[in-house]
Write a protein that holds these residues in place. Sequence first.
Motif, PDB file in Angstrom:
ATOM      1  N   ILE A   1      56.733  30.457  87.501  1.00 31.66           N
ATOM      2  CA  ILE A   1      55.406  30.452  86.868  1.00 31.66           C
ATOM      3  C   ILE A   1      55.005  29.014  86.489  1.00 31.66           C
ATOM      4  O   ILE A   1      53.898  28.564  86.800  1.00 31.66           O
ATOM      5  CB  ILE A   1      55.407  31.362  85.622  1.00 31.66           C
ATOM      6  CG1 ILE A   1      55.563  32.820  86.056  1.00 31.66           C
ATOM      7  CG2 ILE A   1      54.146  31.161  84.782  1.00 31.66           C
ATOM      8  CD1 ILE A   1      55.909  33.772  84.935  1.00 31.66           C
TER       9      ILE A   1
ATOM     10  N   ASN B   1      49.906  26.718  85.652  1.00 31.72           N
ATOM     11  CA  ASN B   1      50.589  25.906  84.659  1.00 31.72           C
ATOM     12  C   ASN B   1      49.709  25.658  83.426  1.00 31.72           C
ATOM     13  O   ASN B   1      50.228  25.439  82.326  1.00 31.72           O
ATOM     14  CB  ASN B   1      51.020  24.586  85.316  1.00 31.72           C
ATOM     15  CG  ASN B   1      51.787  23.689  84.372  1.00 31.72           C
ATOM     16  OD1 ASN B   1      51.266  22.682  83.913  1.00 31.72           O
ATOM     17  ND2 ASN B   1      53.010  24.049  84.061  1.00 31.72           N
TER      18      ASN B   1
ATOM     19  N   VAL C   1      48.190  27.698  81.701  1.00 26.03           N
ATOM     20  CA  VAL C   1      48.428  28.709  80.670  1.00 26.03           C
ATOM     21  C   VAL C   1      49.586  28.277  79.763  1.00 26.03           C
ATOM     22  O   VAL C   1      49.584  28.555  78.567  1.00 26.03           O
ATOM     23  CB  VAL C   1      48.735  30.083  81.321  1.00 26.03           C
ATOM     24  CG1 VAL C   1      49.043  31.139  80.266  1.00 26.03           C
ATOM     25  CG2 VAL C   1      47.567  30.535  82.191  1.00 26.03           C
ATOM     26  N   VAL C   2      50.565  27.604  80.330  1.00 25.19           N
ATOM     27  CA  VAL C   2      51.799  27.339  79.574  1.00 25.19           C
ATOM     28  C   VAL C   2      52.087  25.857  79.344  1.00 25.19           C
ATOM     29  O   VAL C   2      52.962  25.525  78.552  1.00 25.19           O
ATOM     30  CB  VAL C   2      53.013  27.974  80.291  1.00 25.19           C
ATOM     31  CG1 VAL C   2      52.875  29.482  80.312  1.00 25.19           C
ATOM     32  CG2 VAL C   2      53.204  27.412  81.693  1.00 25.19           C
ATOM     33  N   HIS C   3      51.342  24.972  80.006  1.00 26.13           N
ATOM     34  CA  HIS C   3      51.670  23.547  79.940  1.00 26.13           C
ATOM     35  C   HIS C   3      51.747  23.031  78.502  1.00 26.13           C
ATOM     36  O   HIS C   3      50.811  23.212  77.723  1.00 26.13           O
ATOM     37  CB  HIS C   3      50.635  22.732  80.716  1.00 26.13           C
ATOM     38  CG  HIS C   3      50.829  21.253  80.578  1.00 26.13           C
ATOM     39  ND1 HIS C   3      51.874  20.605  81.194  1.00 26.13           N
ATOM     40  CD2 HIS C   3      50.165  20.315  79.876  1.00 26.13           C
ATOM     41  CE1 HIS C   3      51.813  19.316  80.876  1.00 26.13           C
ATOM     42  NE2 HIS C   3      50.795  19.116  80.076  1.00 26.13           N
ATOM     43  N   ASN C   4      52.855  22.372  78.195  1.00 28.13           N
ATOM     44  CA  ASN C   4      53.067  21.778  76.865  1.00 28.13           C
ATOM     45  C   ASN C   4      52.963  22.772  75.722  1.00 28.13           C
ATOM     46  O   ASN C   4      52.797  22.374  74.576  1.00 28.13           O
ATOM     47  CB  ASN C   4      52.113  20.603  76.623  1.00 28.13           C
ATOM     48  CG  ASN C   4      52.762  19.287  77.030  1.00 28.13           C
ATOM     49  OD1 ASN C   4      53.920  19.268  77.420  1.00 28.13           O
ATOM     50  ND2 ASN C   4      52.033  18.204  76.919  1.00 28.13           N
ATOM     51  N   THR C   5      53.029  24.054  76.040  1.00 27.11           N
ATOM     52  CA  THR C   5      53.140  25.027  74.955  1.00 27.11           C
ATOM     53  C   THR C   5      54.624  25.252  74.718  1.00 27.11           C
ATOM     54  O   THR C   5      55.480  24.836  75.498  1.00 27.11           O
ATOM     55  CB  THR C   5      52.489  26.373  75.316  1.00 27.11           C
ATOM     56  OG1 THR C   5      53.287  26.993  76.325  1.00 27.11           O
ATOM     57  CG2 THR C   5      51.065  26.199  75.805  1.00 27.11           C
TER      58      THR C   5
ATOM     59  N   TRP D   1      56.189  27.787  75.142  1.00 25.61           N
ATOM     60  CA  TRP D   1      56.745  28.597  76.235  1.00 25.61           C
ATOM     61  C   TRP D   1      57.747  27.749  77.025  1.00 25.61           C
ATOM     62  O   TRP D   1      58.811  28.228  77.414  1.00 25.61           O
ATOM     63  CB  TRP D   1      55.604  29.081  77.138  1.00 25.61           C
ATOM     64  CG  TRP D   1      55.971  29.393  78.565  1.00 25.61           C
ATOM     65  CD1 TRP D   1      56.352  28.520  79.539  1.00 25.61           C
ATOM     66  CD2 TRP D   1      55.996  30.693  79.184  1.00 25.61           C
ATOM     67  NE1 TRP D   1      56.604  29.168  80.722  1.00 25.61           N
ATOM     68  CE2 TRP D   1      56.391  30.502  80.531  1.00 25.61           C
ATOM     69  CE3 TRP D   1      55.713  31.988  78.737  1.00 25.61           C
ATOM     70  CZ2 TRP D   1      56.517  31.565  81.430  1.00 25.61           C
ATOM     71  CZ3 TRP D   1      55.827  33.043  79.648  1.00 25.61           C
ATOM     72  CH2 TRP D   1      56.228  32.835  80.967  1.00 25.61           C
TER      73      TRP D   1
ATOM     74  N   LEU E   1      52.376  31.654  75.164  1.00 22.35           N
ATOM     75  CA  LEU E   1      51.275  32.298  75.890  1.00 22.35           C
ATOM     76  C   LEU E   1      50.014  32.343  75.041  1.00 22.35           C
ATOM     77  O   LEU E   1      48.911  32.364  75.576  1.00 22.35           O
ATOM     78  CB  LEU E   1      51.677  33.716  76.326  1.00 22.35           C
ATOM     79  CG  LEU E   1      52.673  33.787  77.489  1.00 22.35           C
ATOM     80  CD1 LEU E   1      53.008  35.232  77.792  1.00 22.35           C
ATOM     81  CD2 LEU E   1      52.140  33.090  78.741  1.00 22.35           C
ATOM     82  N   SER E   2      50.177  32.343  73.708  1.00 22.66           N
ATOM     83  CA  SER E   2      48.965  32.320  72.891  1.00 22.66           C
ATOM     84  C   SER E   2      48.613  30.887  72.482  1.00 22.66           C
ATOM     85  O   SER E   2      47.767  30.679  71.616  1.00 22.66           O
ATOM     86  CB  SER E   2      49.104  33.237  71.680  1.00 22.66           C
ATOM     87  OG  SER E   2      50.146  32.800  70.861  1.00 22.66           O
ATOM     88  N   GLY E   3      49.267  29.909  73.076  1.00 26.61           N
ATOM     89  CA  GLY E   3      48.791  28.528  72.963  1.00 26.61           C
ATOM     90  C   GLY E   3      49.526  27.625  71.991  1.00 26.61           C
ATOM     91  O   GLY E   3      49.138  26.466  71.837  1.00 26.61           O
ATOM     92  N   ALA E   4      50.592  28.097  71.326  1.00 23.85           N
ATOM     93  CA  ALA E   4      51.280  27.234  70.360  1.00 23.85           C
ATOM     94  C   ALA E   4      51.923  26.047  71.079  1.00 23.85           C
ATOM     95  O   ALA E   4      52.618  26.234  72.081  1.00 23.85           O
ATOM     96  CB  ALA E   4      52.344  28.030  69.615  1.00 23.85           C
ATOM     97  N   PRO E   5      51.674  24.825  70.585  1.00 20.99           N
ATOM     98  CA  PRO E   5      52.191  23.648  71.291  1.00 20.99           C
ATOM     99  C   PRO E   5      53.690  23.446  71.059  1.00 20.99           C
ATOM    100  O   PRO E   5      54.239  23.867  70.047  1.00 20.99           O
ATOM    101  CB  PRO E   5      51.409  22.504  70.652  1.00 20.99           C
ATOM    102  CG  PRO E   5      51.123  22.975  69.272  1.00 20.99           C
ATOM    103  CD  PRO E   5      50.939  24.452  69.370  1.00 20.99           C
ATOM    104  N   ARG E   6      54.332  22.780  72.013  1.00 26.75           N
ATOM    105  CA  ARG E   6      55.731  22.395  71.858  1.00 26.75           C
ATOM    106  C   ARG E   6      55.769  21.049  71.134  1.00 26.75           C
ATOM    107  O   ARG E   6      54.719  20.428  70.911  1.00 26.75           O
ATOM    108  CB  ARG E   6      56.400  22.285  73.220  1.00 26.75           C
ATOM    109  CG  ARG E   6      55.883  21.132  74.046  1.00 26.75           C
ATOM    110  CD  ARG E   6      56.428  21.110  75.456  1.00 26.75           C
ATOM    111  NE  ARG E   6      57.790  20.580  75.530  1.00 26.75           N
ATOM    112  CZ  ARG E   6      58.330  20.060  76.653  1.00 26.75           C
ATOM    113  NH1 ARG E   6      57.619  20.009  77.754  1.00 26.75           N
ATOM    114  NH2 ARG E   6      59.551  19.621  76.668  1.00 26.75           N
TER     115      ARG E   6
END
Lengths: 155, 55, 557
Positions: C364, C371, C373-377, C379, C443-448
Motif C-alpha cells: 500500500i 501513498n 493517504v498514509v504518507h508521513n502519518t 501508519w 488512516l485518519s491523518g495523525a502525523p508521525r
Amino acid sequence: MHLHRFEKIWLMLGAGGLALFILLLCVNAFAMGMAPPSNMEMIDPKKVAETPPFDKPGLKQVGDKEYDAYMTAFAFGFSPTKMEVPVGSTVNFHVTSPDVIHGFQIPGTNVNFMVMPGHINSATYTFDKPGEYLIICNEYCGAGHQVMATTIIVK
Amino acid sequence: METQTNSPEKKKGHKQTGPQTEQENLKGTFAAVLIVGGIILLSWFGVFGLFLERA
Amino acid sequence: MVIARKVDTDRLPSTVARPAARLGLSYIWVAYIAFGLAAIAGMVQGMVRGGIMELPSWTNYYQILTAHGVLMALIFTTFFIVGFLLTGVARTTGGSLHKTALGWGWAGWILMVVGTLMAVVTILMNEASVLYTFYAPLKASPFFYIGAALLVVGSWFAGFAVFASYRKWKKENPGKISPLFVFMSVTTFVMWIIATLPVAVEVIFQLIPWSLGISPTINIMLSRTLFWFFGHPLVYFWLMPAYIAWYVCVPRIIGGHVFSDSLSRLAFILLLLFSIPVGFHHQLMEPGISAGWKMIHVTLTLIVVIPSLMTAFSMFAIFETTGRKKGGIGLFGWLKKLPWTDVRFFAPFVGMLFFIPGGAGGIINASNQINAVVHNTIWVTGHFHITVGAAVALTFFGVSFWLIPVLTGRTLTRTANRMGMVQTVFWAVGMFLMSFAMHTMGLSGAPRRTDYTTYMDHPTALGWMDYQRVMAFGGGLLFVAAILLILILVYLTFYAPKGYTEYPIGETEKEQQVPRLLERWPVWIGLVAFLIVMAYGYPIMEQIHHQAPGSPPFKTW
C-alpha cells in the motif's frame, strides 16, 4: 530449477495481482489525473519573502469558486494564518519553504505532500463539506514541529 | 556437505527425487498462501477505496 | 575433501570455534546494549505521545526520538546482523573464520563502535536531533555524520570478512556450490555494499563539508535521492538476515528440511536485483521528481514483492512437509505438529505472522498516489514496527536464544526457553496493540514524528487521543518484554549451564540440482548496475544539472 505446481500457480496469481495494482494505479494517475504531487517549479529558498507570489501569501480567486492559495511553510507555522472559502470551492495549494523541509497535510483528505526549500509543491482539493479543516506539518522540522498547524474555514 | 555437488551419481539421485517432490502434498501451503494473498488484496483495495473517496 | 572430513570429525558438527565466537558475541552484545537503551527511549516516547507523562526541560521528544531511531534501526540491526552472519558463515565453512576474515571482522567492529559512540554522544549533547533519516537542511554536528560514515565503512569491513571466508571455501572446495547460508550472506552483503555507496557519497561529499561550513549550501533534492537510494535497501538489509534464519535455521529447528535450495537462492538474487532501484517510492509526495519516474520506481518496487511471495510459500511448505511427516493430516492438521513450545521456532514464527500485514501495508505504501493517504502519518511508524520491529526483531530474538549459548558454550535451559516464550508473547501483544493503534490513527491523518499535541484542541486531533493511549500501553508491554529479553540474554551469556548447543543449519532432504548461474556474481552485479543506471541515471543527472538554489544549514531544535 523445479517448481511445485502450487507454487507456480501462487506466483502467477501473485504476479497477476501486482500487475493489476500497477494497471489501476497507472490508469488512475495518468488517465484520471490523480498522479501524486510532483511540481517541478523551483525557487530560491533564501529569497522566498521577496519572490512573488510568495512575498504576499494568501488566497487569490481565479474563477467561480476556484482559488489559488500561495502559502509558505516555515519553522514553525504557515502563512497566511487565516483562510476562508465558500462550500464547494476548489483550492489549488502552492507551498514552499524558506528554511527546512516541512509537510503539508489536511487530515481526512488526499492533500498530503512535502514542502521542500528550493521547490514549490502543489495539490488541489475541492471542499464540498463545510467545516474548519486542520492543516498540519507532518515532516519533522524542529523543536516546535508539533505546534505547526493552521486551518482553512469552509463556510 | 550442505546441499549438493554435481558428481554424476548425485545427478541420478536428483532424477529420482524430481517426480517425488512433485507429488508432495502441499494443499495446506496453497490454502495458506491464498489466505495471505486475500489479506493483501483486501487491504490494498480498502486503502485504494479510501483514496478514491477522499479525492 | 579428505581434509575437510577430518576437521569435521575432530569437533562437534555444529559449533563455532572460539575466536569466531568471541567476535560474534562482541557484535551481538553491542547490538543488545543499543537495543536496551533504545527500548528505554521508545517507552518514554510512547508515554509522552500518549499524554501520560511530560519530559523534563533538559531533554525533548525529538532528541529521544532520534536516539530511539538511530539505536534501534541502525545500531541494533547492523551489529546483530554482522554477528549472526559472521558466525553462521564460520559454522558452515568448517566451524571457524580464518585470520583474514577475523582481521576484517575486528577492524569492522572497532570502526562501527567508534562511529556509534560519536553518533550517540552528539545525540546526547542535543547536537544531532535530526532523527535517523538526518534530512538536510537540518544540520547535525559534523561528528554525527562522521560517526554514521564510520558505521557504514565498518559494516563494509564485516562484509569483506564474509567475502574472504567465501573465497577461501571456494578455493578449498573447487567446483562445488557454496553452502546456502554462505551464499545468502554473500548476497546480503553485496546488496548492502552497493546500497550504502550512495549514502556514503551523501555523507562524505554533501553533509560533512556542509556541516563543517566548507560548502555554504546543499542540494536538498540530491541529498534526499541519495539517502533513499540507500534507505529502501536498508530495509532489505534488515529483512534478508531474517529470511536466512527462516530459510536455513528454522527448518532444522523444527526437524524438517530446506524446501528448495535453488529457489531460496533465486529469492535472494531477486532481492539483490530489485531492492535497490526503488527509492522514489519513499519520495512519492515530493516536488522535483516527475510523476513518470515515480511510477517507474513503483513498478520496480512491486516486482520486489515476488521473492517475498516465494518466501511465504517456502515457509508454509517447510511447515507442512515437516508437520505431515510427523503425522499431521487434513488441510491444516500439520500445524498442530510444529514445536510450539520451542522458543527457537515460536519467536520467528510469530515474526512471520507479523510480516503478513507488514507486507500488505508495504505494498500500500509503495502504491504511488495511494501513498497520499498514509504518507508521513503514524501508519508508517506502525508499518515499520510490525516489519522490522516485529518480523525482523522477533526473528533476531529467536536466533539469539540459541546463538548466544552456541557462542558461550552454554545451553538454553527449559526455564530460559519458557521465559523466552513469555517474552515473545509480551513483545507480540505489545507490538500488536501499538501498531494497530498507529495504523488506525494514521488512516485518519495523525502525523508521525510529532510530540504530544492537540493542535489547539482541534476536534480532528482530539479524535486521536484514545488511540494514542492504546499505543502508549502497547509501548509499555514492549518495554517489559525488552527488559525480560535482556535478562534472558545476560543469563545465557554468563550464567546458563555449560554444555553443547547446536547451531541449527538446515539441509535439503535429498540432493538438489542448483543452477551454476546463481553463483555467477559478475552477471548479477552487472544486472544490478544496469537496473540502477536505468532507474537513477537520468533523474540524478537532472537533479545535478537543474538543481534548485541550495540550502544553508539550520538548527531548529
